[in-house]
Design a protein around this motif. Structure first.
Motif, PDB file in Angstrom:
ATOM      1  N   THR A   1      -6.615   6.077   0.677  1.00 46.99           N
ATOM      2  CA  THR A   1      -7.059   4.619   1.340  1.00 46.99           C
ATOM      3  C   THR A   1      -5.794   3.883   1.272  1.00 46.99           C
ATOM      4  N   ALA A   2      -4.829   4.069   0.137  1.00 44.04           N
ATOM      5  CA  ALA A   2      -3.503   3.594   0.257  1.00 44.04           C
ATOM      6  C   ALA A   2      -2.527   4.047   1.437  1.00 44.04           C
TER       7      ALA A   2
ATOM      8  N   THR B   1      -3.881   2.396   4.377  1.00 42.72           N
ATOM      9  CA  THR B   1      -3.598   0.949   4.471  1.00 42.72           C
ATOM     10  C   THR B   1      -2.217   0.642   5.010  1.00 42.72           C
TER      11      THR B   1
ATOM     12  N   ARG C   1      -8.355   2.609  11.377  1.00 41.70           N
ATOM     13  CA  ARG C   1      -8.992   1.558  10.240  1.00 41.70           C
ATOM     14  C   ARG C   1      -9.869   0.836  11.140  1.00 41.70           C
TER      15      ARG C   1
ATOM     16  N   THR D   1     -12.625  -2.691   0.553  1.00 41.05           N
ATOM     17  CA  THR D   1     -12.066  -1.433  -0.011  1.00 41.05           C
ATOM     18  C   THR D   1     -10.628  -1.701  -0.585  1.00 41.05           C
TER      19      THR D   1
ATOM     20  N   ASN E   1      -7.138   5.012  -4.951  1.00 45.46           N
ATOM     21  CA  ASN E   1      -7.598   5.795  -3.887  1.00 45.46           C
ATOM     22  C   ASN E   1      -5.893   6.081  -3.095  1.00 45.46           C
TER      23      ASN E   1
ATOM     24  N   ALA F   1       0.831  -1.219   0.122  1.00 46.35           N
ATOM     25  CA  ALA F   1       0.134   0.103  -0.008  1.00 46.35           C
ATOM     26  C   ALA F   1       0.870   1.238   0.132  1.00 46.35           C
TER      27      ALA F   1
ATOM     28  N   TYR G   1      -7.176   0.023  -2.424  1.00 45.54           N
ATOM     29  CA  TYR G   1      -6.111   1.160  -2.421  1.00 45.54           C
ATOM     30  C   TYR G   1      -5.792   1.383  -3.714  1.00 45.54           C
TER      31      TYR G   1
END
Length: 440
Positions: free
Chosen positions: A147-148, A151, A190, A139, A144, A37, A141
């Motif tokens: 989001t990466a 993560t 998270r 979800t 995005n 990620a 990543y």
């Protein structure tokens, strides 16, 4: 070896990631996901306004900051300081995180009913690894950056599991609070919510602050709603007015399930909330509602996405905004109907009230329909207070300030009425009246 991040503060992210890897213990598989990620975030970089999903919102103010990762417990928040954020409830199942870390002494998780498990992610990596195997299944990543980033830096958060056929008797409240010690820090909560077959539950996520510090919260919540289950999910964003908040909620629904979402946003200098759901079973429904109230020079961006992947499903959306001063609001609502999703019934509405000539709203409803037997509509309106209604109230002896408050409240009232938890509904109604009160 870590990759360079394409930002002006890139070296600090590399250093923070290396620190996290060395300071926290997670299973080898999770460690690999983190590294992948981080590499993906390095490749994507922060989004710019050239990115279609971020066309109206610049995150340069986040990318240019040098945030420090908060890796250990900090802060000195007292239980009394939380009372104004808990809607007067004393019997809810409550989980509190201070500056991104679980704080059991402020939480109320005693006497959980059979079939309900609530754990913190940080301890679950080792103590209950089976409960966190679902992370990353809902979800992705890949496309995005935030989001990466979440993560890559994920470590703590709420893990909520409702077993099949369980009707949870009271709301579950997850509170993320920051104080002054979080200044120039970043947190990446998270959360994982799993609702079993035919189960019912209400989960409230609150993001709040007791200070005016500048910080970044970048949260991701994954939601899985099994066959016949119902989840009411409320996200309350009341960060400090110098804060940055990015929040992504992504749900996947099975047959005959119902996901009910409400997003309320009044805080942060810059905020973005993504609410995504995939209707992946026949006969299920999604209801996404929200209210944002802004003033000063706040920017608040909401993006919703509903994917109709199976037939005979419905979706409803109603988002409203109230903007004053030089505030900037954004709403981008996407509805995607797969070819197989016949008999889809979808309706999307976005309405914004501008209280000043300098407030600005960008709205972009999007429908992509690849089935021929559907009912889908969308609409968006942007306007100011109705002068005729204002004149009518003044003619009845109500001064202009109070009339303005009443009309603003009336505009927001119908979306607030969709909230099924009375304490939350009434608390947000009071905030709506007070937000733009001014002198009567």
């Amino acid at each position: 070896m870590t990759s360079p991040v394409v930002t002006s503060a890139g070296e600090s992210y590399v250093a923070a990631f290396d620190e996290l890897i060395s300071a926290t213990r997670v299973p080898a598989g999770a460690q690999s996901v983190r590294r992948a990620a981080f590499d993906r975030f390095a490749s994507l970089g922060f989004p710019t306004t050239k990115n279609e999903d971020w066309h109206f919102t610049s995150v340069a103010s986040i990318a240019e900051q040098d945030f420090a990762l908060l890796t250990s417990r900090s802060g000195d928040v007292k239980r009394a300081e939380l009372q104004r954020f808990t809607f007067g409830a004393t019997d809810w199942y409550t989980m509190v995180f201070v500056n991104g870390r679980f704080t059991p002494e402020l939480s109320d998780l005693a006497r959980l009913p059979a079939g309900l498990k609530i754990r913190d992610l940080a301890s679950s990596w080792e103590k209950s690894p089976e409960g966190v195997r679902g992370i990353g299944l809902v979800t992705s990543y890949e496309g995005n950056a935030f989001t990466a980033l979440n993560t890559a830096f994920m470590y703590d958060g709420a893990v909520i599991e409702i077993a099949k056929d369980v009707d949870v008797d009271r709301p579950i409240h997850v509170v993320y609070v920051t104080d002054a010690t979080a200044a120039k820090g970043m947190m990446h909560p998270r959360n994982l919510v799993t609702v079993g077959r035919n189960a019912r539950a209400t989960v409230i996520e609150s993001y709040i602050s007791t200070s005016d510090a500048m910080y970044l919260v970048n949260a991701v919540t994954e939601v899985s709603v099994a066959e016949g289950a119902t989840l009411r999910h409320y996200k309350i964003q009341r960060e400090g007015l110098r804060a940055f908040h990015i929040g992504t909620v992504e749900a996947r629904q099975a047959r005959d399930s119902h996901y009910v979402s409400f997003s309320f946003a009044t805080g942060a200098e810059l905020s973005r909330t993504n609410i995504y759901t995939t209707l992946d079973g026949e006969g299920c429904g999604a209801t996404l509602n929200g209210l944002y109230m802004l003033d000063g020079e706040q920017t608040c961006d909401h993006q919703t996405q509903i994917i109709h992947a199976q037939p005979n499903c419905f979706s409803r959306e109603l988002y409203k905004g109230v903007l004053d001063d030089r505030a900037h609001g954004v709403f981008n609502g996407k509805v995607y109907v797969h070819p197989i999703a016949q008999k889809t019934d979808g309706k999307q509405t976005n309405k914004t009230l501008l209280l000043s000539d300098t407030a600005h709203m960008d709205t972009k409803p999007q429908l992509e329909i690849f089935a021929d037997d559907v009912k889908c509509t969308h609409g968006a309106t942007i306007g100011q207070i109705d002068e005729t209604a204002l004149f009518y109230l003044k003619s009845r002896g109500i001064d202009r300030g109070l009339a303005r408050r009443l009309l603003t409240y009336a505009f927001a009232a119908d979306v607030l009425e969709t909230i099924e938890v009375g304490a939350v509904r009434e608390g947000l109604e009071r905030m709506t009246l007070e937000r733009f009160a001014g002198p009567s």
